[in-house]
Design a protein around this motif. Structure first.
Motif, PDB file in Angstrom:
ATOM      1  N   THR A 240      -4.432   1.244  -3.718  1.00  0.00           N
ATOM      2  CA  THR A 240      -4.132   0.294  -4.619  1.00  0.00           C
ATOM      3  C   THR A 240      -3.034  -0.686  -3.878  1.00  0.00           C
ATOM      4  O   THR A 240      -3.277  -1.857  -3.737  1.00  0.00           O
ATOM      5  N   ASN A 241      -1.944  -0.105  -3.274  1.00  0.00           N
ATOM      6  CA  ASN A 241      -0.818  -0.921  -2.676  1.00  0.00           C
ATOM      7  C   ASN A 241      -1.288  -1.587  -1.528  1.00  0.00           C
ATOM      8  O   ASN A 241      -0.868  -2.769  -1.123  1.00  0.00           O
TER       9      ASN A 241
ATOM     10  N   ALA B 124      -1.861  -5.482  -0.940  1.00  0.00           N
ATOM     11  CA  ALA B 124      -0.894  -6.115   0.327  1.00  0.00           C
ATOM     12  C   ALA B 124      -1.845  -7.067   1.013  1.00  0.00           C
ATOM     13  O   ALA B 124      -1.431  -8.320   1.456  1.00  0.00           O
TER      14      ALA B 124
ATOM     15  N   PRO C 243       4.493  -4.448  -0.922  1.00  0.00           N
ATOM     16  CA  PRO C 243       3.746  -3.109  -0.965  1.00  0.00           C
ATOM     17  C   PRO C 243       3.670  -1.930  -0.061  1.00  0.00           C
ATOM     18  O   PRO C 243       3.583  -0.838  -0.447  1.00  0.00           O
ATOM     19  N   TRP C 244       4.080  -2.172   1.058  1.00  0.00           N
ATOM     20  CA  TRP C 244       3.664  -1.322   2.204  1.00  0.00           C
ATOM     21  C   TRP C 244       4.729  -0.142   2.025  1.00  0.00           C
ATOM     22  O   TRP C 244       4.586   1.229   2.481  1.00  0.00           O
TER      23      TRP C 244
ATOM     24  N   VAL D  41       5.772   1.456  -0.402  1.00  0.00           N
ATOM     25  CA  VAL D  41       5.206   2.671  -1.518  1.00  0.00           C
ATOM     26  C   VAL D  41       4.020   3.155  -0.688  1.00  0.00           C
ATOM     27  O   VAL D  41       3.864   4.540  -0.736  1.00  0.00           O
ATOM     28  N   VAL D  42       3.214   2.560   0.163  1.00  0.00           N
ATOM     29  CA  VAL D  42       2.351   3.513   1.050  1.00  0.00           C
ATOM     30  C   VAL D  42       2.923   4.396   2.029  1.00  0.00           C
ATOM     31  O   VAL D  42       2.483   5.417   2.160  1.00  0.00           O
TER      32      VAL D  42
END
Length: 215
Positions: free
Chosen positions: A19-20, A24, A45-46, A48-49
């Motif tokens: 999702t992230n 992104a 968002p990265w 969180v990845v």
């Protein structure tokens, strides 16, 4: 559906990861200022990845990360195909409706970001997982922060320069000086956020341990 608790953990982490990564790509065409420097908002968002990558590394090893990275790259490529056709199909004209020009202005740049991101994503993930397991072999189950941060420091340097180089510099959107400054800005922002999120890795590690071993 799930044969073990670890199966469910993998699905949840994979969902967060994918999702992230996809979000992104979709928002990456928007540039913002961090002080005097440019940065793609798709960077946000990265981190969180990174957290989910490290947790997957902990519990599912190199094969788990490589398999998920390949699946994610294929899904991003699928988004590329959908966007390509969406950009080619004429929009309905009318007051208050999204025009072809507006749609292209938002998602047209995302096409190049996706090309750059798939390349950067696969390279950085391969580097990340290799460095992560190098540190894990040296430290065992101790010093989670070292393998987490150490792998991020190196892998994201490559990621930052590759994705911006393909998406913005090669397409003539930004100058060489802005490209270098923006790449370093994005790199340090990702690195700072990743370091700040380190407690989440310990929290996630603790929650997963309790869930898996709780009868």
């Amino acid at each position: 559906m799930f044969q073990s608790k670890k199966d469910l953990v993998y699905v949840i982490l994979a969902g967060i990861f994918i999702t992230n990564a996809v979000v992104a790509e979709m928002i990456g065409g928007k540039l913002i200022y961090v002080g005097p420097y440019l940065m793609s908002i798709g960077i946000l968002p990265w981190p969180v990845v990174f957290v989910t990558t490290d947790l997957i590394n902990e519990y599912f090893g190199e094969k788990g990360v490589r398999k998920l990275s390949l699946i994610t790259a294929c899904l991003i490529a699928y988004c590329f195909v959908l966007l390509f056709f969406a950009l080619k199909i004429p929009a309905v004209k009318g007051d208050g409706l999204v025009t072809d020009e507006q749609f292209y202005a938002v998602f047209g740049q995302s096409m190049w970001i996706i090309v750059g991101s798939i390349t950067a994503f696969l390279i950085s993930q391969l580097i990340d997982v290799s460095i992560f397991h190098f540190f894990k072999k040296k430290t065992g189950n101790k010093m989670i922060w070292l393998r987490s941060t150490g792998s991020t420091v190196i892998s994201q340097l490559f990621d930052s320069f590759i994705v911006l180089g393909i998406a913005f510099w090669m397409t003539g959107k930004i100058s060489t000086s802005d490209y270098i400054a923006s790449a370093f800005t994005g790199y340090f922002v990702k690195l700072i956020i990743a370091i700040l999120l380190t407690p989440l890795i310990y929290l996630g590690h603790s929650m997963i341990e309790k869930y898996i071993h709780n009868n």
